[in-house]
Scaffold this active site. Structure first.
Site, PDB file in Angstrom:
ATOM      1  N   THR A  16     111.473-135.431  50.115  1.00  0.00           N
ATOM      2  CA  THR A  16     111.395-136.549  49.176  1.00  0.00           C
ATOM      3  C   THR A  16     109.976-136.611  48.618  1.00  0.00           C
ATOM      4  OG1 THR A  16     113.057-137.747  50.447  1.00  0.00           O
ATOM      5  CG2 THR A  16     111.743-139.021  48.892  1.00  0.00           C
ATOM      6  N   ARG A  33     121.956-139.976  56.447  1.00  0.00           N
ATOM      7  CA  ARG A  33     121.745-141.148  57.284  1.00  0.00           C
ATOM      8  C   ARG A  33     121.574-140.659  58.717  1.00  0.00           C
ATOM      9  NH1 ARG A  33     127.280-143.855  56.543  1.00  0.00           N
ATOM     10  NH2 ARG A  33     127.817-141.642  56.640  1.00  0.00           N
ATOM     11  N   GLU A  34     120.459-141.005  59.339  1.00  0.00           N
ATOM     12  CA  GLU A  34     120.298-140.623  60.741  1.00  0.00           C
ATOM     13  C   GLU A  34     121.423-141.257  61.547  1.00  0.00           C
ATOM     14  OE1 GLU A  34     116.454-140.905  62.538  1.00  0.00           O
ATOM     15  OE2 GLU A  34     115.434-140.426  60.664  1.00  0.00           O
ATOM     16  N   LEU A  50     124.486-155.212  52.656  1.00  0.00           N
ATOM     17  CA  LEU A  50     124.336-156.665  52.649  1.00  0.00           C
ATOM     18  C   LEU A  50     124.473-157.152  54.081  1.00  0.00           C
ATOM     19  CD1 LEU A  50     126.245-158.094  49.544  1.00  0.00           C
ATOM     20  CD2 LEU A  50     123.779-157.964  49.924  1.00  0.00           C
ATOM     21  N   CYS A  95     112.221-143.265  56.049  1.00  0.00           N
ATOM     22  CA  CYS A  95     112.586-143.094  54.635  1.00  0.00           C
ATOM     23  C   CYS A  95     112.371-144.338  53.789  1.00  0.00           C
ATOM     24  CB  CYS A  95     114.040-142.636  54.524  1.00  0.00           C
ATOM     25  SG  CYS A  95     114.325-140.970  55.152  1.00  0.00           S
ATOM     26  N   ARG A 141     110.141-144.153  64.365  1.00  0.00           N
ATOM     27  CA  ARG A 141     109.157-144.263  63.297  1.00  0.00           C
ATOM     28  C   ARG A 141     109.374-145.556  62.513  1.00  0.00           C
ATOM     29  NH1 ARG A 141     109.956-138.442  60.568  1.00  0.00           N
ATOM     30  NH2 ARG A 141     112.099-138.914  61.244  1.00  0.00           N
TER      31      ARG A 141
END
Length: 447
Positions: free
Chosen positions: A125, A155-156, A254, A264, A334
């Site tokens: 990224t 997605r982890e 949401l 990220c 992280r």
């Protein structure tokens, strides 16, 4: 097809294993000798569901192997995926591109020696304009090589699924040959109906940052609504359910609670703002600063509410924290909101114990001052308040009646809105969650 994947972190290792599983011959490259040795033995250095079996199956088939040298990579294949990290700079919100630049410079020299067409595909990224800058840099050394950008949307916790069955594929290319190469690589997915969006590199770079910024905005929006609900006695969970019924909005992300973290979303929204400011367009994305501020404020709100629930002070209080990973299904700590809250409470004088089914070792390495325990009852022993900070399914399965027997005060803050409030309250617990009415709250000072 023969491919190399440079960088064997979360993105790179998953990509390498999945490409091999699709039938490609893949060489994973990383400078870390210990990591390469472990991967070659079939040991995954982090927790990601499904990855261990995928790695070992493809090692055994011979389609996947590992090496440390970019010279080996240049000899092995003509297509190279670059998957190294782009963390936030230490002294600014901009992305740190040292690792990407370093790989490109070193790889370019080896591609020049190979004297043939090569495609270097960025998956990292990066700020908009990076691919163009790197293409100029690469072209001066290896004029037959070209760059494309193919952002990841993993997605982890679901990375294997998201790689093998992606919602979309985005390819930023400058030539028909690069476009055809990437379509060949991803042919099984394209044939299965995955949209393949071919565009220019700048648009491809921006797609990833725009997607993460939008998702972060949805999370901070509903958390801002939770603040209003707390002030007005409304229920944010019902509000989110009702708002999400609108198909233009939808329910995903949401989800009120402690907010987002990880490697990220936080850095990506900051990097997008930093790049916009470089271009003189900071006001255009100024709302993302508030998105970031709302998210960080949730951590402070959690600490403040936990202090109230602990009796107004953390002095001589035991606090149990359920969760260390930034999200369930991962051992990644992280920028973990859970760890930030746990350490913030410790700094205010509380004795803090932390439990996580997968991330305890990584959490201990980052914050050794916190006490990590092996099971939930030990974590909650003599606790004055229990904080549910990572939505692991294991925590939803806890028997609140049994846990009430080990705590000093049956008080819990569900910062992820995934526990059954009625079940906990019926077992004698004082139960709190952001943006939800609390009928069991006693008058001020009673606790």
């Amino acid at each position: 097809m023969r491919l190399t994947v440079i960088g064997t972190g979360y993105v790179g290792l998953v990509h390498a294993a999945c490409m091999a599983d699709m039938g490609h011959e893949v060489l994973g490259v990383d400078r870390d000798a210990d990591r390469i040795a472990a991967l070659s033995r079939g040991t995954v250095p982090f927790y990601e569901p499904g990855l261990h079996g995928l790695l070992n199956r493809n090692l055994k088939s011979g389609r996947l192997r590992f090496a440390r040298s970019l010279a080996d990579a240049a000899r092995f294949a003509r297509t190279h995926f670059v998957c190294v990290g782009t963390p936030q700079q230490a002294d600014s919100h901009a992305a740190d591109l040292r690792f990407v630049d370093g790989v490109m410079d070193e790889l370019a020299a080896h591609l020049r020696d190979q004297q043939g067409w090569a495609l270097v595909v960025g998956k990292s990224t990066v700020p908009v304009g990076t691919a163009t800058r790197l293409a100029d840099r690469l072209g001066r050394v290896a004029p037959l090589a070209e760059i494309a950008w193919n952002p990841e949307f993993l997605r982890e916790g679901f990375a294997v699924h998201d790689t093998l069955r992606p919602e979309r594929l985005v390819a930023g290319v400058v030539s028909p040959r690069a476009d055809a190469t990437l379509r060949d690589i991803y042919a099984p997915m394209v044939h299965a109906g995955t949209p393949f969006i071919s565009t220019d590199p700048a648009t491809a770079e921006l797609v990833k940052l725009a997607s993460n910024s939008f998702l972060a905005t949805k999370i901070s929006f509903i958390n801002a609504m939770a603040e209003l609900c707390d002030a007005m006695g409304a229920d944010v969970v019902t509000l989110a359910e009702a708002v999400g019924q609108d198909p233009r909005i939808g329910h995903p992300f949401l989800q009120p609670g402690l907010g987002f973290g990880g490697s990220c979303l936080p850095k990506d929204i900051r990097a997008l703002v930093a790049r916009a400011e470089e271009l003189g367009l900071g006001t255009s994305v100024g709302f993302l600063r508030e998105v970031d501020e709302i998210n960080m404020r949730q951590r402070l709100r959690t600490i403040t509410l936990a202090e109230q629930l602990a009796g107004g002070s953390f002095a001589d209080r035991n606090v149990a924290v359920l969760g260390a990973a930034f999200k369930p299904g991962s051992d990644d700590v992280r920028d973990s909101p859970a760890l930030a809250v746990a350490d913030g409470i410790r700094c205010q004088g509380a004795r803090v114990r932390v439990h996580d089914p997968e991330a305890a070792d990584r959490g201990r390495a980052v914050l050794p001052a916190l006490q990590f325990t092996l099971d939930v009852p030990k974590t909650c022993e003599e606790a004055d308040v229990v904080l549910h900070l990572t939505a692991w399914p294991e925590y939803g399965a806890i028997d609140p009646a049994e846990l009430a027997a080990v705590v000093r005060r049956p008080v819990i803050l569900d910062a992820r809105h995934t526990l059954d409030a009625a079940r906990w309250r019926s077992s004698g617990w004082r139960f709190r969650a952001f943006g939800r009415p609390s009928p069991d709250d006693p008058p001020d000072g009673a606790w």
